[in-house]
Design an enzyme around this catalytic site. Structure first.
Site, short mmCIF file in Angstrom:
data_model
loop_
_atom_site.label_atom_id
_atom_site.label_comp_id
_atom_site.label_asym_id
_atom_site.label_seq_id
_atom_site.Cartn_x
_atom_site.Cartn_y
_atom_site.Cartn_z
N SER A 7 0.85 -1.20 0.00
CA SER A 7 0.00 0.00 0.00
C SER A 7 0.88 1.24 0.00
CB SER A 7 -0.90 0.01 1.23
OG SER A 7 -1.43 1.32 1.40
N HIS A 30 -1.30 -1.34 -4.17
CA HIS A 30 -2.57 -1.03 -3.50
C HIS A 30 -2.67 0.48 -3.31
CE1 HIS A 30 -5.97 -2.09 -0.80
NE2 HIS A 30 -5.55 -1.09 -0.03
N ASP A 32 -4.91 3.56 -1.89
CA ASP A 32 -5.99 3.88 -0.97
C ASP A 32 -6.57 5.25 -1.28
OD1 ASP A 32 -6.05 1.60 0.91
OD2 ASP A 32 -3.98 2.19 1.30
N MET A 34 -9.33 7.95 -0.23
CA MET A 34 -10.18 8.32 0.92
C MET A 34 -10.75 9.71 0.71
SD MET A 34 -7.78 7.07 4.07
CE MET A 34 -6.75 5.59 3.97
N HIS A 63 -8.35 0.74 -3.78
CA HIS A 63 -9.23 0.53 -2.63
C HIS A 63 -9.95 1.84 -2.35
CE1 HIS A 63 -9.49 -0.38 2.01
NE2 HIS A 63 -10.68 -0.35 1.43
N MET A 65 -12.23 4.09 -0.35
CA MET A 65 -12.86 4.34 0.95
C MET A 65 -13.60 5.66 0.82
SD MET A 65 -9.71 2.97 3.24
CE MET A 65 -8.64 3.12 1.83
N MET A 134 -11.40 -6.07 5.83
CA MET A 134 -10.53 -5.12 6.53
C MET A 134 -10.15 -5.70 7.89
SD MET A 134 -9.93 -2.62 4.54
CE MET A 134 -9.00 -1.65 5.73
N ASP A 172 -6.44 -6.50 4.63
CA ASP A 172 -5.79 -5.18 4.56
C ASP A 172 -5.83 -4.56 5.96
OD1 ASP A 172 -4.93 -2.62 3.99
OD2 ASP A 172 -6.67 -2.09 2.74
#
Ligand code: DX5
Ligand code: ZN
Length: 215
Positions: A7, A30, A32, A34, A63, A65, A134, A172
């Protein structure tokens, strides 16, 4: 098949291209995303994901979020990502989102927060290429692995096997040289690691070591 996905949340965001070059052994990167609504943190959006796509040949594992996954997930798939993961808690019509992702050429993945039960979502498995469980509360790197998720990993593994084993089970959060063994034993096959990789002196050696432990 075991896969290690570093990540970049724990990488140097001011030097992403150089950071990506430090993990040539990774199976995917990966990423992320957000929005400071679905989680109490803010990272990057589409323009930066598109720049990352151009900066590496490694597959991207996005990913999300973020709220309103129905609207945004396909946009991320259109960047050329190998897989896009949306949260079940943030999607109004998960089967439609999964179908849209596949139409855009991405593998479709759905994530569950640590306290979200698996049973109500089991019927989604057949629409998915990957289920992300998660193992920390989403939002921040460097947290401790939540062991209470282990039974959910085992249940997901059984359900995935019942479907013929085509659905990957990803974990994760808090994955390191110790916790990866417990997650693998429970049945996870795809492992995200942020601080354990980019916090290491040699990130690529950390990737190789994690894979060796569960390979
Ligand atoms: C947390 C992110 C993770 C994070 C993991 O919400 O989804 O991908 O980067 O970081 P570590 O491996 O440090 O727990
Ligand atoms: Zn993540």
């Amino acid at each position: 098949m075991t896969a290690i996905h570093p990540s970049i949340l724990s990488a140097d965001f001011a030097n992403l291209a150089a950071e990506l070059a430090r993990i040539p052994s990774a199976d995917a990167v990966h990423v992320d995303v957000m929005d400071n609504h679905f989680v109490p943190n803010l990272t990057i959006g589409l323009p930066v994901v598109e720049a990352i796509r151009r900066a590496t040949d490694l597959p991207l594992d996005i990913h999300l979020m973020i709220d309103d996954a129905d609207r945004w997930a396909p946009r991320y798939a259109q960047t050329g990502a190998e897989s896009v993961t949306f949260h079940a808690e943030a999607a109004a019509r998960p089967p439609q989102v999964a179908q849209d992702l596949r139409s855009c050429g991405a593998r479709a993945a759905m994530a569950l927060k640590p306290q979200t039960e698996l049973a109500p979502h089991l019927n989604m498995l057949q629409e998915l290429d990957m289920l992300l469980l998660m193992t920390v509360e989403p939002g921040f790197g460097g947290q401790s692995f939540i062991d209470a998720v282990l039974p959910k990993i085992s249940a997901a593994r059984r359900a995935a096997d019942d479907l013929g084993g085509q659905v990957a089970v990803q974990v994760d959060g808090g994955i390191n040289r110790e916790t990866i063994l417990r997650a693998a034993e429970a049945g996870a096959d795809t492992f995200v690691a942020g601080s354990a990789v980019f916090g290491a002196a040699d990130p690529d050696a950390a990737v190789t070591e994690l894979r060796r432990l569960v390979g």
